[in-house]
Design an enzyme around this catalytic site. Structure first.
Site, PDB file in Angstrom:
ATOM      1  N   LEU A 157       0.852  -1.273  -0.129  1.00 36.23           N
ATOM      2  CA  LEU A 157       0.057   0.145   0.008  1.00 36.23           C
ATOM      3  C   LEU A 157       0.962   1.157   0.086  1.00 36.23           C
ATOM      4  O   LEU A 157       0.398   2.442  -0.738  1.00 36.23           O
ATOM      5  CB  LEU A 157      -0.860   0.126   1.228  1.00 36.23           C
TER       6      LEU A 157
ATOM      7  N   TYR B 161      -8.126   3.873  -6.646  1.00 39.96           N
ATOM      8  CA  TYR B 161      -7.176   3.547  -5.856  1.00 39.96           C
ATOM      9  C   TYR B 161      -6.747   2.022  -5.588  1.00 39.96           C
ATOM     10  O   TYR B 161      -5.875   1.512  -5.556  1.00 39.96           O
ATOM     11  CB  TYR B 161      -7.905   3.995  -4.407  1.00 39.96           C
TER      12      TYR B 161
ATOM     13  N   ILE C 252       1.192   3.036  -3.334  1.00 34.15           N
ATOM     14  CA  ILE C 252       0.437   4.072  -4.054  1.00 34.15           C
ATOM     15  C   ILE C 252       0.085   5.338  -3.075  1.00 34.15           C
ATOM     16  O   ILE C 252      -0.314   5.964  -3.436  1.00 34.15           O
ATOM     17  CB  ILE C 252      -0.743   3.203  -4.606  1.00 34.15           C
ATOM     18  N   GLU C 253       0.420   4.941  -1.771  1.00 31.14           N
ATOM     19  CA  GLU C 253       0.109   6.308  -0.907  1.00 31.14           C
ATOM     20  C   GLU C 253       1.194   7.235  -1.075  1.00 31.14           C
ATOM     21  O   GLU C 253       0.930   8.130  -1.157  1.00 31.14           O
ATOM     22  CB  GLU C 253       0.101   5.640   0.336  1.00 31.14           C
ATOM     23  N   SER C 254       2.493   6.697  -0.985  1.00 31.99           N
ATOM     24  CA  SER C 254       3.788   7.781  -0.944  1.00 31.99           C
ATOM     25  C   SER C 254       4.707   7.266  -1.755  1.00 31.99           C
ATOM     26  O   SER C 254       5.914   8.138  -1.616  1.00 31.99           O
ATOM     27  CB  SER C 254       3.937   7.852   0.630  1.00 31.99           C
TER      28      SER C 254
END
Length: 535
Positions: A148, A256, A151-153
């Site tokens: 995850l 997302y 794609i978050e940071s």
């Protein structure tokens, strides 16, 4: 996986004490805080040391590293599973049902077209992936969750979004506080690698219990659980399916989970997308080393023999140039540098922290605070991030140079609750209350009193483009005129915004202690203006 290096009492006895005090110690100004993005040309050398460390110290540093998730077990890099491919372990843990739609193909194409970006992202991620996988498996969660942060940071630990979400897992301030991620002047645990990973997986676990579906839990992580609940309730009311693909959600949230699916597909078969993954061994990339005294960030990096930039990649939560042992009892270091840090820390006999905390006793200017702290005003502003034209309010905590006589470290209470409160360095305001004329608008009143339209709108709880009703009370705050010294007669001046009133009325108004009533000469005839000191 978190590993702790324990120091012997003999080593700890050599450490110098440090302190938080309500009286700023006058000391020589320490060197300025190096910028967070400093990239030196070469790794700094560790401080000069004797030719050979005492054998007990070296054995202690090498032998007491243990796995915090498996207490009592020593780290063995020669174990067969330590040399295994971590990507294979990640692939074996995939559990989520696959998505296959245009959104997924769009994300796959985006990553495929940017091999350099994927290489940088996966190289950064390789530093933290082992620890995240340990935490995911400990909770019995799908291995997809370990991806995850891609794609978050993109695994940038200091990333900040336009909505003020921060860190590798992109926590909003309120959500971070809900999961006990401290955010104060000394540190922001949303950037802490260990704390934020634990909090993010706890949050995802809570969301899964709420929705019973991992795709919906991921949507809630991105969009908020309340919004997903409303979308589910809407479909239930209409008799429609409530799975992720059937909900009416914003495009960002719609994209997302497909982005996560695309990263999963790339991990499964990178060659299909003409991409390559860096080799990642199945053992810790970093270790946790316990600290029990405050220490400057620059000195900690020097002890480890690494650059300041590298040190901050593993310890990005620090907001100041000093690490507070009461709030951050451990630092993360690359595996090969952890023992060097511990050995140098045990040998060190001089001061370790050149900063301490000072609670400001009264509201004062940065110049006055700097004078009392014995440091240049420019350095006080830089270290404490004080913008121009602001005062430091009483009770605020400032970081100041630490005097030689200071012995105690900054206490836990202050390390956890310290705050910096500022007030505009501006004249006091007075409140004007006036009656609106036939053509008065927010913009017109703002222009007349030389304030911003947004301020007038806020003071009167109306929109920026609002028009006032005739006779409506309007509130405006303006700078109070300078006081006239006792015994001196003010020079006569021609009023500009206030019309003349009959002498009897002026005398009567002047006898009132709380306010002064006059006639305004602005647009809208007969407008009453009441001027009073701001509360």
């Amino acid at each position: 996986m978190k590993l702790i290096h324990r120091l012997t009492p003999l080593a700890l006895a050599t450490l110098l004490a440090a302190c938080a005090t309500t009286t700023p110690p006058v000391a020589e100004a320490p060197p300025p805080l190096p910028p967070a993005t400093e990239t030196p040309a070469a790794e700094p050398a560790p401080p000069p040391q004797p030719a050979a460390a005492p054998l007990p110290t070296r054995e202690m540093a090498a032998g007491l590293l243990e796995d915090n998730l498996r207490p009592g077990e020593k780290v063995d890099l020669d174990a067969p599973d330590a040399s295994a491919d971590l990507w294979a372990r990640v692939r074996a843990g995939f559990q989520l049902p696959d998505l296959d739609d245009d959104w997924v193909r769009k994300a796959e194409a985006w990553y495929s077209a940017r091999p350099d970006y994927v290489e940088r992202m996966t190289t950064r991620g390789s530093r933290y992936l082992f620890h995240i996988m340990e935490e995911v498996e400990k909770r019995g969660m799908p291995a997809e969750l370990a991806l995850l942060p891609f794609i978050e940071s993109a695994f940038v630990t200091h990333a900040v979004s336009s909505a003020k979400a921060t860190g590798m897992w992109q926590f909003m301030p309120a959500t971070g506080r809900d999961f006990d991620l401290k955010q104060n002047i000394f540190r922001d645990d949303r950037r802490d690698v260990l704390a934020s990973t634990s909090a993010a997986l706890d949050y995802l676990g809570r969301l899964y219990k709420m929705f019973g579906d991992w795709h919906l839990a991921l949507a809630a992580y991105n969009w908020g659980p309340g919004n997903v609940q409303k979308a589910v309730a809407r479909n239930q009311k209409l008799g429609l399916p409530t799975d992720y693909a059937s909900l009416r959600i914003p495009d960002e949230t719609r994209y997302y989970v497909p982005k996560l699916q695309a990263v999963k597909n790339i991990v499964l078969a990178p060659e299909r997308y003409a991409l390559a993954l860096p080799p990642v061994a199945n053992h810790p990339y970093f270790l946790s080393v316990k600290i029990e005294r405050d220490i400057d960030v620059s000195l900690a990096a020097q002890f480890a023999g690494i650059s300041l930039e590298t040190f901050q990649q593993f310890n990005p939560q620090m907001n100041k140039p000093v690490i507070l042992a009461a709030a951050t009892p451990q630092v993360l270091l690359p595996y090969d540098q952890a023992s060097a840090f511990a050995e140098n820390l045990a040998r060190h006999t001089g001061p370790m922290a050149s900063w301490t905390a000072w609670v400001v006793p009264k509201t004062m200017s940065p110049a006055d605070a700097a004078k009392r702290a014995g440091m240049p005003e420019s350095l006080l502003r830089e270290i404490n991030r004080i913008p121009p034209k602001m005062l430091v309010k009483a009770g605020s905590t400032l970081l100041v140079p630490r005097g030689e006589h200071v012995q105690a470290d900054i206490p836990e209470r202050l390390a956890d609750t310290a705050s910096l409160n500022l007030a505009p360095d501006a004249p006091p305001l007075r409140r004007l209350t006036l009656k609106a004329g036939k053509a008065d608008t927010v913009a017109g009143v703002a222009a007349r009193y030389k304030v911003r339209a947004e301020q007038v709108a806020q003071w009167n709880k109306v929109g920026r483009n609002a028009r006032f009703k005739p006779g409506q009370a309007i509130v405006v705050y303006t700078a109070a005129p300078p006081a006239v010294a006792s015994g001196r007669k003010a020079a006569p001046r021609k009023p500009t915004a206030v019309a003349k009133a009959p002498a009897a009325k002026v005398a009567k108004a002047a006898s009132r202690p709380a306010a002064k009533v006059v006639k305004s000469a602005g647009s809208g005839k007969g407008r009453n203006v009441v001027a009073a000191a701001a509360p």
